[in-house]
Design an enzyme around this catalytic site. Structure first.
Site, PDB file in Angstrom:
ATOM      1  N   ASN A 223      11.304  -2.117   8.975  1.00 56.64           N
ATOM      2  CA  ASN A 223      11.439  -0.766   8.425  1.00 56.64           C
ATOM      3  C   ASN A 223      11.938   0.122   9.564  1.00 56.64           C
ATOM      4  O   ASN A 223      11.168   0.539  10.422  1.00 56.64           O
ATOM      5  CB  ASN A 223      10.095  -0.271   7.898  1.00 56.64           C
ATOM      6  CG  ASN A 223      10.192   1.106   7.244  1.00 56.64           C
ATOM      7  OD1 ASN A 223      11.249   1.736   7.252  1.00 56.64           O
ATOM      8  ND2 ASN A 223       9.096   1.571   6.681  1.00 56.64           N
TER       9      ASN A 223
ATOM     10  N   LYS B  10       9.480  -0.351  12.672  1.00 62.97           N
ATOM     11  CA  LYS B  10       8.232  -1.036  12.359  1.00 62.97           C
ATOM     12  C   LYS B  10       8.569  -2.464  11.928  1.00 62.97           C
ATOM     13  O   LYS B  10       9.589  -2.697  11.277  1.00 62.97           O
ATOM     14  CB  LYS B  10       7.486  -0.314  11.240  1.00 62.97           C
ATOM     15  CG  LYS B  10       7.046   1.095  11.601  1.00 62.97           C
ATOM     16  CD  LYS B  10       6.352   1.752  10.420  1.00 62.97           C
ATOM     17  CE  LYS B  10       5.983   3.204  10.750  1.00 62.97           C
ATOM     18  NZ  LYS B  10       5.374   3.896   9.590  1.00 62.97           N
TER      19      LYS B  10
ATOM     20  N   ARG C 178      13.786  -2.995   4.801  1.00 63.86           N
ATOM     21  CA  ARG C 178      13.518  -1.954   3.819  1.00 63.86           C
ATOM     22  C   ARG C 178      14.666  -0.947   3.870  1.00 63.86           C
ATOM     23  O   ARG C 178      15.022  -0.441   4.935  1.00 63.86           O
ATOM     24  CB  ARG C 178      12.211  -1.228   4.141  1.00 63.86           C
ATOM     25  CG  ARG C 178      11.918  -0.105   3.157  1.00 63.86           C
ATOM     26  CD  ARG C 178      10.986   0.924   3.743  1.00 63.86           C
ATOM     27  NE  ARG C 178      10.737   2.015   2.798  1.00 63.86           N
ATOM     28  CZ  ARG C 178      10.434   3.247   3.154  1.00 63.86           C
ATOM     29  NH1 ARG C 178      10.356   3.568   4.431  1.00 63.86           N
ATOM     30  NH2 ARG C 178      10.210   4.166   2.249  1.00 63.86           N
TER      31      ARG C 178
ATOM     32  N   HIS D 130       9.232   4.321  -3.769  1.00 64.17           N
ATOM     33  CA  HIS D 130       8.042   3.459  -3.670  1.00 64.17           C
ATOM     34  C   HIS D 130       8.154   2.240  -4.591  1.00 64.17           C
ATOM     35  O   HIS D 130       7.146   1.613  -4.938  1.00 64.17           O
ATOM     36  CB  HIS D 130       6.741   4.218  -4.031  1.00 64.17           C
ATOM     37  CG  HIS D 130       6.389   5.317  -3.087  1.00 64.17           C
ATOM     38  ND1 HIS D 130       5.828   6.509  -3.524  1.00 64.17           N
ATOM     39  CD2 HIS D 130       6.518   5.442  -1.751  1.00 64.17           C
ATOM     40  CE1 HIS D 130       5.627   7.308  -2.485  1.00 64.17           C
ATOM     41  NE2 HIS D 130       6.035   6.678  -1.399  1.00 64.17           N
TER      42      HIS D 130
ATOM     43  N   GLY E 143      -0.409   8.079  -1.136  1.00 67.36           N
ATOM     44  CA  GLY E 143      -0.570   8.187   0.299  1.00 67.36           C
ATOM     45  C   GLY E 143      -0.260   9.622   0.675  1.00 67.36           C
ATOM     46  O   GLY E 143      -0.503  10.542  -0.108  1.00 67.36           O
ATOM     47  N   ASN E 144       0.313   9.847   1.858  1.00 70.02           N
ATOM     48  CA  ASN E 144       0.766  11.199   2.182  1.00 70.02           C
ATOM     49  C   ASN E 144       1.902  11.580   1.248  1.00 70.02           C
ATOM     50  O   ASN E 144       2.031  12.723   0.822  1.00 70.02           O
ATOM     51  CB  ASN E 144       1.207  11.281   3.641  1.00 70.02           C
ATOM     52  CG  ASN E 144       1.421  12.716   4.076  1.00 70.02           C
ATOM     53  OD1 ASN E 144       2.552  13.196   4.145  1.00 70.02           O
ATOM     54  ND2 ASN E 144       0.325  13.419   4.357  1.00 70.02           N
TER      55      ASN E 144
ATOM     56  N   ARG F 252       4.533  17.821   0.555  1.00 73.87           N
ATOM     57  CA  ARG F 252       5.570  18.084  -0.441  1.00 73.87           C
ATOM     58  C   ARG F 252       4.990  18.813  -1.639  1.00 73.87           C
ATOM     59  O   ARG F 252       3.879  18.521  -2.085  1.00 73.87           O
ATOM     60  CB  ARG F 252       6.221  16.780  -0.903  1.00 73.87           C
ATOM     61  CG  ARG F 252       6.974  16.040   0.189  1.00 73.87           C
ATOM     62  CD  ARG F 252       7.549  14.732  -0.355  1.00 73.87           C
ATOM     63  NE  ARG F 252       8.127  13.920   0.711  1.00 73.87           N
ATOM     64  CZ  ARG F 252       8.033  12.598   0.780  1.00 73.87           C
ATOM     65  NH1 ARG F 252       7.357  11.934  -0.148  1.00 73.87           N
ATOM     66  NH2 ARG F 252       8.610  11.944   1.777  1.00 73.87           N
TER      67      ARG F 252
ATOM     68  N   ASP G  26      -3.787  16.239   5.544  1.00 72.87           N
ATOM     69  CA  ASP G  26      -4.607  15.039   5.413  1.00 72.87           C
ATOM     70  C   ASP G  26      -5.657  15.257   4.335  1.00 72.87           C
ATOM     71  O   ASP G  26      -6.486  16.170   4.424  1.00 72.87           O
ATOM     72  CB  ASP G  26      -5.286  14.710   6.743  1.00 72.87           C
ATOM     73  CG  ASP G  26      -5.958  13.341   6.741  1.00 72.87           C
ATOM     74  OD1 ASP G  26      -6.803  13.091   5.857  1.00 72.87           O
ATOM     75  OD2 ASP G  26      -5.636  12.529   7.619  1.00 72.87           O
TER      76      ASP G  26
ATOM     77  N   GLY H  27      -2.688   4.532   0.995  1.00 72.87           N
ATOM     78  CA  GLY H  27      -3.790   5.008   1.828  1.00 72.87           C
ATOM     79  C   GLY H  27      -4.896   5.737   1.104  1.00 72.87           C
ATOM     80  O   GLY H  27      -6.080   5.392   1.205  1.00 72.87           O
TER      81      GLY H  27
ATOM     82  N   GLY I 157      -5.127   6.208  -2.336  1.00 77.96           N
ATOM     83  CA  GLY I 157      -5.509   5.490  -3.547  1.00 77.96           C
ATOM     84  C   GLY I 157      -6.463   4.345  -3.271  1.00 77.96           C
ATOM     85  O   GLY I 157      -7.386   4.088  -4.049  1.00 77.96           O
ATOM     86  N   GLU I 158      -6.260   3.670  -2.143  1.00 75.06           N
ATOM     87  CA  GLU I 158      -7.108   2.528  -1.802  1.00 75.06           C
ATOM     88  C   GLU I 158      -8.450   2.944  -1.211  1.00 75.06           C
ATOM     89  O   GLU I 158      -9.437   2.213  -1.344  1.00 75.06           O
ATOM     90  CB  GLU I 158      -6.387   1.619  -0.803  1.00 75.06           C
ATOM     91  CG  GLU I 158      -5.161   0.929  -1.360  1.00 75.06           C
ATOM     92  CD  GLU I 158      -4.345   0.232  -0.293  1.00 75.06           C
ATOM     93  OE1 GLU I 158      -4.921  -0.137   0.763  1.00 75.06           O
ATOM     94  OE2 GLU I 158      -3.130   0.066  -0.490  1.00 75.06           O
ATOM     95  N   ASN I 159      -8.496   4.108  -0.556  1.00 75.77           N
ATOM     96  CA  ASN I 159      -9.677   4.451   0.244  1.00 75.77           C
ATOM     97  C   ASN I 159     -10.507   5.615  -0.271  1.00 75.77           C
ATOM     98  O   ASN I 159     -11.595   5.855   0.246  1.00 75.77           O
ATOM     99  CB  ASN I 159      -9.239   4.746   1.685  1.00 75.77           C
ATOM    100  CG  ASN I 159      -8.667   3.522   2.369  1.00 75.77           C
ATOM    101  OD1 ASN I 159      -9.351   2.518   2.521  1.00 75.77           O
ATOM    102  ND2 ASN I 159      -7.397   3.577   2.756  1.00 75.77           N
TER     103      ASN I 159
ATOM    104  N   GLU J  85       4.100  -4.080   0.921  1.00 81.05           N
ATOM    105  CA  GLU J  85       5.552  -4.033   0.794  1.00 81.05           C
ATOM    106  C   GLU J  85       6.220  -5.079   1.675  1.00 81.05           C
ATOM    107  O   GLU J  85       7.277  -5.618   1.331  1.00 81.05           O
ATOM    108  CB  GLU J  85       6.042  -2.625   1.143  1.00 81.05           C
ATOM    109  CG  GLU J  85       5.600  -1.590   0.113  1.00 81.05           C
ATOM    110  CD  GLU J  85       5.739  -0.157   0.603  1.00 81.05           C
ATOM    111  OE1 GLU J  85       6.667   0.522   0.143  1.00 81.05           O
ATOM    112  OE2 GLU J  85       4.913   0.260   1.438  1.00 81.05           O
TER     113      GLU J  85
END
Length: 397
Positions: A8, A15, A89, A178, A208-209, A239, A281, A329, A331-333, A382
């Protein structure tokens, strides 16, 4: 067995994740940052320990060389030819790419042509592709697009109510983003439910963010919340999400900003950050709201309400829903997000088990035994999707 590297690339970063396929095990992962800037560095995870180096990196090609040297230095690979495929990506494929694609000179030319649709991301993705092709010319390279999964959305849902010539001449339409994440978690959900994808109507919430909600009907994306750009849809960390477009000239007149500056504000200074005045955040906003910060509470309410609305809308448009997924991030946590977004949807047959939701870790169903709709947390991956497509297309060449 194949060793695949998933990439990515950003304008000054790269990354990566190295995977063993088809087992889909992570060999290592890391990041190259500050490429072309002061004090660039490479971080590689070796047997659970992060190793950091500070080479001089003027461009992405130097970064790729340094990365491969680091992998050899730490005995992650013995030779660059150990890597049998490179998956990249790519943010935007326009209407040209409805699936991942083996990268050729022709594909690179077509990627250049659609770069105006994602001027902040695609050029950087292309730089990363070229750097790897130069250093590993005989290794298959594959482009995996954030937009591709959404190319199945029907015309009545991707077109805007603007003059049709804008679509024909300038490509003005909803593209969605996404897509790699939504595709992964929806496919994984069919496995967890042990039902074929052509038997399921799924709503996938990537939160996520950045955040987007997608309706997946019989394995195909049929609508999604992001639009021509990732600015559209639900409110996010920085956003705004959907607004009345007439706000843009109004704000230009009132603030003296240019159109580009207003769009920058909508992308980087709005959302949770803009409304709360505290943070982008989610965790910080929740804390501030709990301490009595009224603006933080208002930001939280807007954030949750917009997501709730999309779930109801997509359930109606698909004439029902079998499963809702939370991923990424937040949604999972965040049990709070999952609970509040689902609140009030009991009429649709959704029943959340509070204890399961609060204790959810990794993959987990969080609905009650008598819920007509399955609700689950499914961590996204991903990089695995990129690796799968790299193997699929690389073997087909």
């Amino acid at each position: 067995m194949s060793t695949i590297i998933a990439i990515n690339a950003g304008s000054s970063s790269l990354k990566f994740q190295l995977l063993q396929m088809p087992e889909e095990t992570i060999i290592t992962k890391g990041v190259v940052e500050r490429i072309g800037l002061e004090t660039p560095f490479i971080t590689v995870e070796v047997q659970g320990e992060k190793k950091t180096e500070y080479p001089s990196l003027q461009n992405h090609e130097e970064a790729v060389k340094a990365l491969l040297d680091s992998l050899k230095k730490y005995n992650v690979i013995t030779d660059v030819n150990d890597i049998e495929g490179v998956g990249h990506r790519v943010v935007h494929g326009g209407e040209t790419f409805s699936d991942s694609v083996l990268i050729t000179d022709q594909v690179l030319s077509e990627l250049e042509n659609v770069s105006e649709l994602a001027p902040l991301h695609n050029p950087a993705n292309i730089v990363g592709i070229k750097a790897f092709r130069d250093i590993l010319p005989n290794v298959p390279s594959v482009a995996v697009f954030d937009t591709a999964f959404h190319q199945s959305i029907p015309k009545e849902k991707y077109l805007y109510g603007v003059p049709y010539e804008y679509y024909e001449k300038y490509g003005v339409r909803k593209y969605g983003f996404h897509g790699t994440s939504h595709k992964y978690v929806s496919q994984r959900m069919t496995e967890l439910m042990d039902r074929p994808e052509n038997d399921l109507k799924i709503i996938s919430c990537h939160i996520g963010n950045g955040a987007s909600i997608t309706a997946v009907d019989h394995g195909a994306s049929v609508d999604t919340s992001m639009g021509f750009t990732p600015l559209a849809g639900v409110m996010m960390g920085t956003r705004s999400g959907n607004i009345d477009p007439a706000l843009i000239p109004y704000l230009m007149e009132k603030t003296g900003q240019t159109a580009a500056e207003v769009i920058d504000t909508l992308n980087k200074k709005s959302g949770l950050l803009g409304v709360s005045g505290a943070s982008s955040d989610f965790r910080d906003v929740v804390q501030q709201a709990g301490e009595g910060n009224e603006r933080a509470q208002t930001a939280l309410d807007i954030y949750l309400t917009r997501m709730h609305k999309y779930i109801g809308t997509y359930a109606a448009s698909m004439n029902g829903v079998d499963a809702v997924i939370f991923t990424a991030g937040v949604g999972e946590n965040s049990a709070l997000v999952r609970e509040k977004v689902m609140e009030g949807l009991e009429f649709m047959g959704i029943q959340i088990d509070k204890e399961k939701n609060d204790e959810a870790s990794g993959e987990a169903f969080i609905h009650t035994d008598d819920s007509r709709v399955a609700v689950a947390v499914v961590p996204t991956d991903e990089e695995v999707m990129i690796a799968r497509d790299t193997v699929r297309l690389g073997q087909a060449q």
